[in-house]
Scaffold this motif. Structure first.
Motif, PDB file in Angstrom:
ATOM      1  N   TYR A   1       0.927  -1.304  -0.063  1.00 51.70           N
ATOM      2  CA  TYR A   1       0.038  -0.065  -0.003  1.00 51.70           C
ATOM      3  C   TYR A   1       0.872   1.297  -0.186  1.00 51.70           C
ATOM      4  CZ  TYR A   1      -4.021  -2.823   1.052  1.00 51.70           C
ATOM      5  OH  TYR A   1      -5.289  -3.964   1.083  1.00 51.70           O
ATOM      6  N   ILE A   2       0.303   2.390  -0.371  1.00 54.45           N
ATOM      7  CA  ILE A   2       1.046   3.436  -0.318  1.00 54.45           C
ATOM      8  C   ILE A   2      -0.072   4.868   0.109  1.00 54.45           C
ATOM      9  CG2 ILE A   2       0.343   4.208  -2.811  1.00 54.45           C
ATOM     10  CD1 ILE A   2       3.292   5.522  -2.848  1.00 54.45           C
ATOM     11  N   SER A   3       0.481   5.315   1.074  1.00 60.14           N
ATOM     12  CA  SER A   3      -0.192   6.606   1.755  1.00 60.14           C
ATOM     13  C   SER A   3       0.441   7.939   1.333  1.00 60.14           C
ATOM     14  CB  SER A   3      -0.151   6.475   3.216  1.00 60.14           C
ATOM     15  OG  SER A   3      -0.918   7.526   3.824  1.00 60.14           O
ATOM     16  N   ILE A   4      -0.274   8.705   0.404  1.00 61.93           N
ATOM     17  CA  ILE A   4       0.194   9.774  -0.212  1.00 61.93           C
ATOM     18  C   ILE A   4      -0.151  10.918   0.671  1.00 61.93           C
ATOM     19  CG2 ILE A   4       0.230  11.132  -2.447  1.00 61.93           C
ATOM     20  CD1 ILE A   4      -0.429   8.654  -3.777  1.00 61.93           C
ATOM     21  N   LEU A   5       0.365  11.766   1.206  1.00 62.96           N
ATOM     22  CA  LEU A   5       0.286  13.038   1.989  1.00 62.96           C
ATOM     23  C   LEU A   5       0.317  14.155   1.219  1.00 62.96           C
ATOM     24  CD1 LEU A   5       0.020  14.189   4.922  1.00 62.96           C
ATOM     25  CD2 LEU A   5       2.358  14.608   5.061  1.00 62.96           C
ATOM     26  N   THR A   6      -0.859  14.854   1.154  1.00 61.79           N
ATOM     27  CA  THR A   6      -0.956  16.047   0.238  1.00 61.79           C
ATOM     28  C   THR A   6      -1.244  17.310   1.091  1.00 61.79           C
ATOM     29  OG1 THR A   6      -3.363  15.912  -0.150  1.00 61.79           O
ATOM     30  CG2 THR A   6      -1.801  14.697  -1.455  1.00 61.79           C
ATOM     31  N   GLU A   7      -0.932  18.513   0.428  1.00 58.90           N
ATOM     32  CA  GLU A   7      -0.907  19.826   1.080  1.00 58.90           C
ATOM     33  C   GLU A   7      -1.826  20.580   0.219  1.00 58.90           C
ATOM     34  OE1 GLU A   7       2.367  22.037   3.608  1.00 58.90           O
ATOM     35  OE2 GLU A   7       2.268  22.876   1.564  1.00 58.90           O
ATOM     36  N   TYR A   8      -2.824  21.284   0.993  1.00 60.68           N
ATOM     37  CA  TYR A   8      -3.777  22.157   0.149  1.00 60.68           C
ATOM     38  C   TYR A   8      -3.853  23.551   1.011  1.00 60.68           C
ATOM     39  CZ  TYR A   8      -7.322  20.243   2.799  1.00 60.68           C
ATOM     40  OH  TYR A   8      -8.492  19.872   3.777  1.00 60.68           O
ATOM     41  N   GLU A   9      -4.409  24.542   0.317  1.00 61.35           N
ATOM     42  CA  GLU A   9      -4.637  25.589   1.015  1.00 61.35           C
ATOM     43  C   GLU A   9      -6.312  25.970   1.105  1.00 61.35           C
ATOM     44  OE1 GLU A   9      -2.795  29.151  -0.588  1.00 61.35           O
ATOM     45  OE2 GLU A   9      -0.672  28.543   0.236  1.00 61.35           O
ATOM     46  N   LYS A  10      -6.643  26.104   2.294  1.00 57.83           N
ATOM     47  CA  LYS A  10      -8.161  26.383   2.573  1.00 57.83           C
ATOM     48  C   LYS A  10      -8.321  27.134   3.855  1.00 57.83           C
ATOM     49  CE  LYS A  10     -12.489  23.953   2.635  1.00 57.83           C
ATOM     50  NZ  LYS A  10     -13.194  22.519   2.917  1.00 57.83           N
ATOM     51  N   GLU A  11      -9.218  27.995   3.938  1.00 53.43           N
ATOM     52  CA  GLU A  11      -9.607  28.511   4.911  1.00 53.43           C
ATOM     53  C   GLU A  11     -10.793  27.861   5.506  1.00 53.43           C
ATOM     54  OE1 GLU A  11      -8.302  30.719   7.799  1.00 53.43           O
ATOM     55  OE2 GLU A  11      -7.418  31.273   5.837  1.00 53.43           O
TER      56      GLU A  11
END
Length: 370
Positions: free
Chosen positions: A165-175
């Motif tokens: 398995y692969i766990s992909i950590l993402t980052e995004y901008e949201k208020e």
């Protein structure tokens, strides 16, 4: 705009060559972690009485071992760097008094490693994911990651039955705007069925582990009769692991759906801050506590509520929710065998529903004071 994180987990289907490299990386990460820990442990024993000297010590890095152990150069260097970061975190937690002294990792420890995005070395491309040292690996991406989300790191893992398995950590901008709290519910942990809420509804957890107990016991008996390390033993070990993984997947799926249902309906969810580890050690309740996955359930609630600007409120674990009348606030002794809460004020209610109502009232007070 505030930065947020979200992880996506997918099944990987590596070739035999890629699977070999992944397993080799697991071993190298474990080796480096243990080598660094052994050196730190020796230094700590030598200087533990001199804290100032201990703070000034320069700890070893993975690069130190590459000249002596050439095969460490064959795996992703970022995975080794992350092993050092994980050890640093474990050490800091120990010195802050939040955790025990770090332990050595064994082959029975969870098989995983983490790598980071550097100069486009990780990319999702048409049913495949490009990864350092592995190139293109087939991936079952069952849901899309929004294009505005940036991949930060990936953690590869292998289950006991040999699935990757692969766990992909993402980052995004949201208020995230805080929602006005109108609908509130209290949840009382139920050993038998996960929880009872303040509206009298039960989670009706299906007890997946107990359903599979006889099959699991049968497969484990077969395993115990085989010679450890033999081909037949390994085949049977995988059969046992598959039964255990099925239970874990059923539980996780149920908890995801139940937490989503609650988060969609309510603006704030009130629970007790329970010590599940201590409860599971109680001989009578061990299997019940580990079966329903309350800890996993509360973590699902927490991040799902946060994403929507809603709140998870935890009241003190010592608050006498089972003993307190949800109508008048009086307390009385409530042994486990008494299933109905009867109060002198006239309340006559199921003890779990009463406890959930009490938890809700206490949570609303905490929200008001906050």
């Amino acid at each position: 705009m505030a930065k947020q994180n979200k992880a996506y987990k997918f099944r990987l289907y590596p070739t035999d060559e890629q699977a070999f490299i992944i397993r080799k990386t697991f071993g190298c990460v474990r080796f480096v972690y243990n080598k660094m820990l052994a050196e730190r442990k020796a230094t700590y024993e030598l200087l533990k009485e001199n804290k100032e000297a201990l703070k000034k010590v320069k700890h070893p890095t993975p690069a130190k071992y590459k000249s002596e152990f050439e095969w460490l150069k064959e795996v992703d260097s970022l995975s080794l760097a992350n092993a050092q970061l994980n050890l640093d975190k474990a050490y800091k937690a120990f010195f802050k008094g939040n955790a025990k002294f770090p332990k050595f990792k064994s082959k029975r420890h969870k098989q995983s490693y983490t790598t980071n995005v550097v100069n486009g070395n990780i990319q999702l491309l048409d049913g495949h994911i490009k990864l350092p040292k592995l190139k293109m690996v087939k991936i079952n991406q069952h849901r899309a990651i929004p294009s505005e989300y940036t991949i930060k790191s990936c953690t590869l893992s292998m289950t006991a039955s040999g699935k990757y398995y692969i766990s992909i950590l993402t980052e995004y901008e949201k208020e995230i705007e805080s929602k006005k709290i109108e609908n509130v519910v209290g949840l009382d942990f139920a050993m038998d069925g996960l929880f009872v809420d303040s509206e009298g509804k039960k989670a009706n957890y299906p007890k997946f582990y107990r359903q599979m107990l006889s099959k699991l016991a049968s497969e484990q008996r077969k395993l115990s009769r085989k010679k450890k390390g033999s081909s037949n033993w390994n085949k049977q070990r995988i059969r046992v692991a598959k039964v255990q993984e099925k239970v874990a997947n059923q539980r996780k799926n149920f908890l995801h759906h139940k937490s989503k249902e609650l988060v969609t309906t309510y603006d704030a969810i009130i629970i007790e801050d329970l010590d599940m580890k201590a409860m599971s050690k109680t001989l009578k309740f061990g299997k019940s506590v580990s079966d329903n996955g309350w800890g996993m359930f509360t973590s699902f609630l927490k991040y799902k509520l946060h994403e929507q600007g809603k709140q998870l409120v935890k009241i003190d674990k010592w608050y006498p929710s089972s003993k307190t009348c949800s109508s008048c606030g009086q307390t009385q002794s409530m042994p486990m065998n008494i299933r109905v809460y009867a109060c002198s004020c006239g309340l006559h209610l199921d003890r779990d529903v009463n406890a959930a109502l009490t938890i809700k009232k206490e949570g609303i007070l905490l929200l008001a004071n906050a």
